[in-house]
Scaffold this motif. Structure first.
Motif, PDB file in Angstrom:
ATOM      1  N   LYS A   9      19.562 -10.517 -17.844  1.00  0.00           N
ATOM      2  CA  LYS A   9      18.119 -10.526 -18.103  1.00  0.00           C
ATOM      3  C   LYS A   9      17.781  -9.920 -19.460  1.00  0.00           C
ATOM      4  O   LYS A   9      16.708 -10.156 -19.994  1.00  0.00           O
ATOM      5  CB  LYS A   9      17.384  -9.755 -17.012  1.00  0.00           C
ATOM      6  N   ASP A  10      18.683  -9.147 -20.039  1.00  0.00           N
ATOM      7  CA  ASP A  10      18.415  -8.502 -21.326  1.00  0.00           C
ATOM      8  C   ASP A  10      18.790  -9.373 -22.524  1.00  0.00           C
ATOM      9  O   ASP A  10      17.995  -9.557 -23.427  1.00  0.00           O
ATOM     10  CB  ASP A  10      19.125  -7.150 -21.413  1.00  0.00           C
ATOM     11  N   CYS A  11      20.011  -9.927 -22.534  1.00  0.00           N
ATOM     12  CA  CYS A  11      20.447 -10.702 -23.708  1.00  0.00           C
ATOM     13  C   CYS A  11      20.517 -12.206 -23.443  1.00  0.00           C
ATOM     14  O   CYS A  11      20.731 -12.988 -24.358  1.00  0.00           O
ATOM     15  CB  CYS A  11      21.798 -10.189 -24.223  1.00  0.00           C
ATOM     16  N   GLY A  12      20.360 -12.631 -22.175  1.00  0.00           N
ATOM     17  CA  GLY A  12      20.373 -14.052 -21.843  1.00  0.00           C
ATOM     18  C   GLY A  12      21.752 -14.670 -21.710  1.00  0.00           C
ATOM     19  O   GLY A  12      21.870 -15.870 -21.483  1.00  0.00           O
ATOM     20  N   ILE A  28      26.501  -6.198 -11.310  1.00  0.00           N
ATOM     21  CA  ILE A  28      27.622  -6.422 -12.219  1.00  0.00           C
ATOM     22  C   ILE A  28      27.092  -6.299 -13.651  1.00  0.00           C
ATOM     23  O   ILE A  28      25.965  -6.702 -13.935  1.00  0.00           O
ATOM     24  CB  ILE A  28      28.276  -7.806 -11.994  1.00  0.00           C
ATOM     25  N   HIS A  29      27.857  -5.713 -14.530  1.00  0.00           N
ATOM     26  CA  HIS A  29      27.448  -5.536 -15.924  1.00  0.00           C
ATOM     27  C   HIS A  29      27.706  -6.805 -16.730  1.00  0.00           C
ATOM     28  O   HIS A  29      28.703  -7.494 -16.519  1.00  0.00           O
ATOM     29  CB  HIS A  29      28.199  -4.359 -16.557  1.00  0.00           C
ATOM     30  N   CYS A  30      26.801  -7.087 -17.656  1.00  0.00           N
ATOM     31  CA  CYS A  30      26.927  -8.229 -18.559  1.00  0.00           C
ATOM     32  C   CYS A  30      28.197  -8.064 -19.395  1.00  0.00           C
ATOM     33  O   CYS A  30      28.484  -6.982 -19.902  1.00  0.00           O
ATOM     34  CB  CYS A  30      25.700  -8.294 -19.471  1.00  0.00           C
ATOM     35  N   LYS A  31      28.913  -9.154 -19.564  1.00  0.00           N
ATOM     36  CA  LYS A  31      30.136  -9.106 -20.362  1.00  0.00           C
ATOM     37  C   LYS A  31      29.848  -9.076 -21.861  1.00  0.00           C
ATOM     38  O   LYS A  31      30.714  -8.744 -22.649  1.00  0.00           O
ATOM     39  CB  LYS A  31      31.040 -10.286 -20.005  1.00  0.00           C
ATOM     40  N   SER A  35      24.805  -4.601 -20.117  1.00  0.00           N
ATOM     41  CA  SER A  35      23.623  -4.246 -19.345  1.00  0.00           C
ATOM     42  C   SER A  35      23.876  -4.485 -17.852  1.00  0.00           C
ATOM     43  O   SER A  35      24.508  -5.471 -17.471  1.00  0.00           O
ATOM     44  CB  SER A  35      22.431  -5.106 -19.782  1.00  0.00           C
ATOM     45  N   PRO A  36      23.357  -3.612 -16.996  1.00  0.00           N
ATOM     46  CA  PRO A  36      23.469  -3.834 -15.559  1.00  0.00           C
ATOM     47  C   PRO A  36      22.347  -4.744 -15.029  1.00  0.00           C
ATOM     48  O   PRO A  36      22.305  -5.059 -13.856  1.00  0.00           O
ATOM     49  CB  PRO A  36      23.334  -2.423 -14.982  1.00  0.00           C
ATOM     50  N   ASN A  37      21.452  -5.207 -15.909  1.00  0.00           N
ATOM     51  CA  ASN A  37      20.288  -5.996 -15.541  1.00  0.00           C
ATOM     52  C   ASN A  37      20.659  -7.481 -15.478  1.00  0.00           C
ATOM     53  O   ASN A  37      20.276  -8.270 -16.344  1.00  0.00           O
ATOM     54  CB  ASN A  37      19.166  -5.728 -16.553  1.00  0.00           C
ATOM     55  N   THR A  38      21.426  -7.875 -14.460  1.00  0.00           N
ATOM     56  CA  THR A  38      21.924  -9.241 -14.320  1.00  0.00           C
ATOM     57  C   THR A  38      21.583  -9.791 -12.940  1.00  0.00           C
ATOM     58  O   THR A  38      21.223  -9.045 -12.037  1.00  0.00           O
ATOM     59  CB  THR A  38      23.452  -9.291 -14.502  1.00  0.00           C
TER      60      THR A  38
END
Length: 74
Positions: A9-12, A28-31, A35-38
């Motif tokens: 949700k942060d970097c797309g 789960i954290h974005c690779k 960010s944990p906002n996924t």
């Protein structure tokens, strides 16, 4: 073990992760940005049998290629 698709949700960024089914919707954290906002998204797939397609990605997102009253896809 299934492969799930997620969107940050942060970097797309879209990314995949191989996880047990019981962990599919756990955080789960974005690779890309960590960010944990996924969130988990619906995966699109293709399958063929005897040279003919048995799935489709046409139509609206709610019918996912099946018959759907909202878009008129048959």
């Amino acid at each position: 073990m299934p492969i799930y698709e997620y969107i940050c949700k942060d970097c797309g960024a879209r990314f995949e992760s191989m996880r047990p089914m019981k962990e599919a919707d756990q955080p789960i954290h974005c690779k890309s940005c960590l960010s944990p906002n996924t969130y988990r998204t619906v995966s699109v797939f293709f399958a063929a049998s005897e040279g003919r397609s048995i799935t489709s990605t046409t139509g609206c997102t709610s019918c996912a290629g099946g018959s759907c009253a909202s878009c008129g896809h048959h």
